[in-house]
Design a protein around this motif. Sequence first.
Motif, short mmCIF file in Angstrom:
data_model
loop_
_atom_site.label_atom_id
_atom_site.label_comp_id
_atom_site.label_asym_id
_atom_site.label_seq_id
_atom_site.Cartn_x
_atom_site.Cartn_y
_atom_site.Cartn_z
N VAL A 1 0.91 -1.25 0.04
CA VAL A 1 0.05 -0.09 0.02
C VAL A 1 0.72 1.27 -0.15
O VAL A 1 1.94 1.24 0.64
CB VAL A 1 -0.99 0.19 1.38
CG1 VAL A 1 -1.95 -0.99 1.23
CG2 VAL A 1 -0.19 0.25 2.50
N CYS A 2 0.31 2.31 -0.34
CA CYS A 2 0.96 3.52 -0.36
C CYS A 2 0.42 4.57 0.57
O CYS A 2 1.04 5.77 0.74
CB CYS A 2 1.03 4.19 -1.93
SG CYS A 2 1.59 3.31 -3.25
N SER A 3 -0.47 4.14 1.11
CA SER A 3 -1.15 4.94 2.41
C SER A 3 -1.47 4.14 3.36
O SER A 3 -2.10 3.08 3.24
CB SER A 3 -2.51 5.58 1.58
OG SER A 3 -3.20 6.37 2.75
N HIS A 4 -1.07 4.52 4.50
CA HIS A 4 -1.15 3.65 5.76
C HIS A 4 -0.54 4.31 6.89
O HIS A 4 0.38 5.45 6.83
CB HIS A 4 -0.01 2.47 5.41
CG HIS A 4 -0.12 1.31 6.40
ND1 HIS A 4 0.13 1.48 7.74
CD2 HIS A 4 -0.98 0.27 6.45
CE1 HIS A 4 -0.19 0.28 8.41
NE2 HIS A 4 -0.96 -0.48 7.67
N PRO A 5 -1.30 4.09 8.08
CA PRO A 5 -0.66 4.87 9.27
C PRO A 5 0.74 4.87 9.67
O PRO A 5 1.26 5.95 10.11
CB PRO A 5 -1.40 4.07 10.43
CG PRO A 5 -2.68 3.64 9.68
CD PRO A 5 -2.14 3.27 8.19
N LEU A 6 1.49 3.57 9.27
CA LEU A 6 2.72 3.76 9.54
C LEU A 6 3.72 4.65 8.53
O LEU A 6 4.75 5.01 8.96
CB LEU A 6 3.44 2.08 9.02
CG LEU A 6 3.01 1.07 9.99
CD1 LEU A 6 3.42 -0.22 9.50
CD2 LEU A 6 3.65 1.31 11.15
N LEU A 7 3.14 5.38 7.65
CA LEU A 7 3.78 6.44 6.76
C LEU A 7 3.51 7.74 7.30
O LEU A 7 4.18 8.54 6.97
CB LEU A 7 3.34 6.24 5.38
CG LEU A 7 3.43 4.93 4.58
CD1 LEU A 7 2.79 5.03 3.08
CD2 LEU A 7 4.98 4.71 4.59
N THR A 8 2.90 7.97 8.49
CA THR A 8 2.57 9.13 8.98
C THR A 8 3.77 9.91 9.31
O THR A 8 3.98 11.03 8.98
CB THR A 8 1.69 9.16 10.29
OG1 THR A 8 0.44 8.27 9.83
CG2 THR A 8 1.32 10.53 10.84
N HIS A 9 5.00 9.16 9.58
CA HIS A 9 6.12 9.99 10.15
C HIS A 9 6.82 10.55 8.84
O HIS A 9 7.64 11.23 9.01
CB HIS A 9 7.11 8.93 11.00
CG HIS A 9 6.57 8.69 12.28
ND1 HIS A 9 6.55 9.64 13.24
CD2 HIS A 9 5.98 7.39 12.79
CE1 HIS A 9 6.16 9.29 14.62
NE2 HIS A 9 5.96 7.85 14.28
N TYR A 10 6.51 9.93 7.86
CA TYR A 10 7.01 10.27 6.42
C TYR A 10 6.28 11.20 5.75
O TYR A 10 6.42 12.01 4.86
CB TYR A 10 7.37 9.00 5.56
CG TYR A 10 8.46 7.94 6.04
CD1 TYR A 10 9.56 8.14 5.55
CD2 TYR A 10 7.97 7.08 6.91
CE1 TYR A 10 10.62 7.15 6.26
CE2 TYR A 10 8.80 6.06 7.18
CZ TYR A 10 9.98 6.40 6.85
OH TYR A 10 10.95 5.22 7.27
N PRO A 65 3.67 12.91 15.07
CA PRO A 65 3.11 13.46 13.85
C PRO A 65 2.08 14.46 14.19
O PRO A 65 1.39 14.59 15.26
CB PRO A 65 2.15 12.14 13.33
CG PRO A 65 2.77 10.92 13.73
CD PRO A 65 3.36 11.38 15.21
N SER A 66 2.24 15.55 13.38
CA SER A 66 1.22 17.02 13.88
C SER A 66 -0.16 16.88 13.85
O SER A 66 -0.80 17.31 14.71
CB SER A 66 1.81 18.10 12.69
OG SER A 66 1.27 17.67 11.28
N GLY A 67 -0.78 15.72 13.10
CA GLY A 67 -2.13 15.63 13.03
C GLY A 67 -2.82 15.30 14.53
O GLY A 67 -3.54 15.78 15.03
N LEU A 68 -2.03 14.17 14.95
CA LEU A 68 -2.43 13.70 16.28
C LEU A 68 -2.06 14.52 17.46
O LEU A 68 -2.73 15.09 18.56
CB LEU A 68 -1.86 12.36 16.69
CG LEU A 68 -2.16 11.72 18.06
CD1 LEU A 68 -3.60 11.51 18.49
CD2 LEU A 68 -1.31 10.51 18.38
#
Length: 179
Positions: free
Chosen positions: A55-64, A126-129
Amino acid sequence: MIPKELDDKTEGTIVERQSTFVRFVTAESHQYKINYIRKKEFLFDELVFRGVYVVCSHPLLTHYEEDTLDIYVSSRAENASALANEFSDMTRKEYYGWLTLDECFNSQCDIVSILDDGYGLLYSGPSGLGRKVISRLKECGISFSSQSRKLKSAEIPKVLIMGANIVLAEDFRVERERS
C-alpha cells in the motif's frame, strides 16, 4: 508490484528473511521471494501469515508524511491517569493500532508522571495527532508550549504487509520461484 495471485487472503509461511528480501511459501506450495528496494523500516512478528499486499497510504507512513510536533507541558493535570488513558485511546484510534503510545509520546518517561508533575516533553510525533493532544490540553486547562519540526523532504516509502509483518521500502520486486 505484487502479482494478482497474492492478495489479502493468501496464506503463507516465511522460510527465509534477509536484510534485502523475504522468501515464503503459500498454502498451495508456491514459493515467492520479495526483494526490498531501499528498505527504510521493518518488523517481522510472525512466520505464518495471512495476506500479502503493498500500500502507498498507511498509518505507518505518517512519520514520512507529516511534520513532527513537540509538546511540552508546564502545569499539572487534575487527573493525570485518566488523561494518559485518553491519550492512549486517542493514539490507538488515530492509527488503528499500527503506531503505539511510545512512538508518539515521550517514551523516556511515564506519561502519567509528566502530567502529574506538570512539566516536560509530553508528545513528539505526527502533527495531526499532536493537534488533537493540544486541543485536549486546552480543554483541561493545562499550560503547554509546542514546536513544529518540518519534515525532511524525502520520498515516501510503500508498505509491504504480510499478516502482522511489515516492511517499508521505496519499492518491492516479487519473483515466483520454482518449488
